[in-house]
Design a protein around this motif. Sequence first.
Motif, PDB file in Angstrom:
ATOM      1  N   ALA A 346      66.665 -16.942  48.266  1.00  0.00           N
ATOM      2  CA  ALA A 346      67.717 -17.241  47.495  1.00  0.00           C
ATOM      3  C   ALA A 346      67.535 -16.952  45.974  1.00  0.00           C
ATOM      4  O   ALA A 346      68.588 -16.953  45.075  1.00  0.00           O
ATOM      5  CB  ALA A 346      68.168 -18.696  47.526  1.00  0.00           C
ATOM      6  N   GLY A 347      66.294 -16.775  45.541  1.00  0.00           N
ATOM      7  CA  GLY A 347      65.968 -16.739  44.136  1.00  0.00           C
ATOM      8  C   GLY A 347      66.351 -17.750  43.176  1.00  0.00           C
ATOM      9  O   GLY A 347      66.431 -17.448  42.166  1.00  0.00           O
ATOM     10  N   PHE A 348      65.988 -18.884  43.716  1.00  0.00           N
ATOM     11  CA  PHE A 348      66.081 -20.143  42.710  1.00  0.00           C
ATOM     12  C   PHE A 348      64.696 -20.126  41.670  1.00  0.00           C
ATOM     13  O   PHE A 348      63.640 -19.460  41.977  1.00  0.00           O
ATOM     14  CB  PHE A 348      66.066 -21.336  43.465  1.00  0.00           C
ATOM     15  N   SER A 349      65.062 -21.125  40.820  1.00  0.00           N
ATOM     16  CA  SER A 349      64.017 -21.270  39.652  1.00  0.00           C
ATOM     17  C   SER A 349      63.001 -22.125  40.488  1.00  0.00           C
ATOM     18  O   SER A 349      63.373 -22.680  41.348  1.00  0.00           O
ATOM     19  CB  SER A 349      64.584 -22.020  38.551  1.00  0.00           C
ATOM     20  N   PRO A 350      61.798 -22.257  39.698  1.00  0.00           N
ATOM     21  CA  PRO A 350      60.763 -23.172  40.564  1.00  0.00           C
ATOM     22  C   PRO A 350      61.272 -24.474  41.091  1.00  0.00           C
ATOM     23  O   PRO A 350      61.014 -24.787  42.071  1.00  0.00           O
ATOM     24  CB  PRO A 350      59.638 -22.900  39.469  1.00  0.00           C
ATOM     25  N   MET A 351      61.764 -25.031  39.906  1.00  0.00           N
ATOM     26  CA  MET A 351      62.138 -26.598  40.307  1.00  0.00           C
ATOM     27  C   MET A 351      63.487 -26.648  41.169  1.00  0.00           C
ATOM     28  O   MET A 351      63.451 -27.591  42.007  1.00  0.00           O
ATOM     29  CB  MET A 351      62.424 -27.323  38.927  1.00  0.00           C
ATOM     30  N   MET A 352      64.173 -25.801  41.143  1.00  0.00           N
ATOM     31  CA  MET A 352      65.288 -25.645  41.922  1.00  0.00           C
ATOM     32  C   MET A 352      64.794 -25.258  43.564  1.00  0.00           C
ATOM     33  O   MET A 352      65.341 -25.776  44.157  1.00  0.00           O
ATOM     34  CB  MET A 352      66.462 -24.634  41.622  1.00  0.00           C
ATOM     35  N   MET A 353      63.811 -24.457  43.653  1.00  0.00           N
ATOM     36  CA  MET A 353      63.390 -24.203  44.858  1.00  0.00           C
ATOM     37  C   MET A 353      62.532 -25.331  45.492  1.00  0.00           C
ATOM     38  O   MET A 353      62.638 -25.721  46.587  1.00  0.00           O
ATOM     39  CB  MET A 353      62.240 -23.082  44.496  1.00  0.00           C
ATOM     40  N   MET A 354      61.914 -26.384  44.650  1.00  0.00           N
ATOM     41  CA  MET A 354      61.568 -27.504  45.051  1.00  0.00           C
ATOM     42  C   MET A 354      62.624 -28.488  45.527  1.00  0.00           C
ATOM     43  O   MET A 354      62.497 -28.898  46.575  1.00  0.00           O
ATOM     44  CB  MET A 354      60.615 -28.125  43.840  1.00  0.00           C
TER      45      MET A 354
END
Length: 457
Positions: A346-354
């Motif tokens: 999905a290509g999320f930012s690190p914290m969004m991925m978390m």
Amino acid sequence: MALVISFLVTFWVAYLIYKKYKPQPVLVVGGFILMYTAVIFGYGQILAPKASTGSILFDTFQFMSQTLSSRAAKLGLNIMCVGAFAKYMDKIGASRALVRMTIKPLLKLKSPYLVLSLSWVLGLCIGLCINSASGLAMLLMVTVFPILIGLGVSRLAATAAVASTLCFDWSPSDTGTILSAEHAGLDPVIYWTNYQVPIVIVAFFVVGTLFFFSQKYLDKRDGHVVVPIDVDHSKSDDPSDNAPAIYALLPIVPLALILSFSPLWITWIKVNIINAMMIGLAVGMIAEFIRTRNLKTVFDGVQAFFDGMGMQMANVVTLIVAGQVFAQGLMSMGVINTLIKGSQSAGFSPMMMMVVMVAIIAVSSIVMGSGNAPFFAFAALTPAVAKASGIAPVLFLLPMHFAASIARTCSPITAVIVVASGMGNVSPFDLIKRTFIPMCGAMIVNIGMTFFYYYRG
């Protein structure tokens, strides 16, 4: 397609349970449908080739048989023995003696819901020594639960506080903690002291406060009137209501044994839950003989213990097994792996991925009725996902580990909820409505503290 089918079957199962269908057969049928679908469409397999019966048709029953056998011999026996011990303590009046002994000093606080909140905090601290959420809940249902009821809180409020006591698997000896530390490349003690402990300390205040206000509000909304037990006029002609004050110590015997013979104190002697319950039963029988001087009466009273075992097997162990059958169906469909791959691409930012990974873990824990199953499935893949996201593995593993234990407390089919609701004589579905608000607070603390670690570092 597998996700769509899994969602439809899950929705159907949830709908039937909501409509008051018996949950055990509903969960088993739903699990069987998912398992057969997985094999027919090539999404996965029911059993490993070595464990297979040789027939796909029979493999579902083989899995159910293996689960029933393992659960009845391990967790199931723990549940049956603790439930039986509680039944025996009630039979001889020890539970009511404990209430009478503790109620007067606690009433001086003039706040039963404060005692309820403090009980949750105390239970979470005891969880450092007792790593099993269901095991800890069973012990507290024998000791703390009757005290809370005596103070006047509702059965649902008291059961919610007890069932949620190990919503954070934060013991250094917990298998999830050890696994998280290993994959994070940290010493388990460092992982515990530097990462887990600060989160739980914040949770003491946040979740404890939420328990105070939410249970007080919900009791009032449901029309519950707080009426403490009248200690001075609570006795009757029933012998079990007139047990001597010394009987107040009997329900505490198993908990005292487990805490004493633990890493806290005596490490060279091992006492598990089943042993503790049997010793507690023996001590209770001796006390009853001294009290009644009638061996026949003592032996007749033990039947309450065996009746309690049967009740726990019929109502609690079967529901846990049914929940595992349904969870296996979801695993066979490859739902977790599909969700992981989707979130990675999905290509999320690190914290969004978390946050996404935490959400997947939480939903999986609720649907599957287990914290360990989805977390253990994710944990091995987490370092690679963390590396791709440019974030320290611990900042993925830490919130995922806690999210799994928090979310299972909101699942009506997880062991701790089923056990606590069975012993508290309340519906597991009504119970999770009581745990939901405090557990939302716990999840916010979990994610918020992870953000704090990320931006601090």
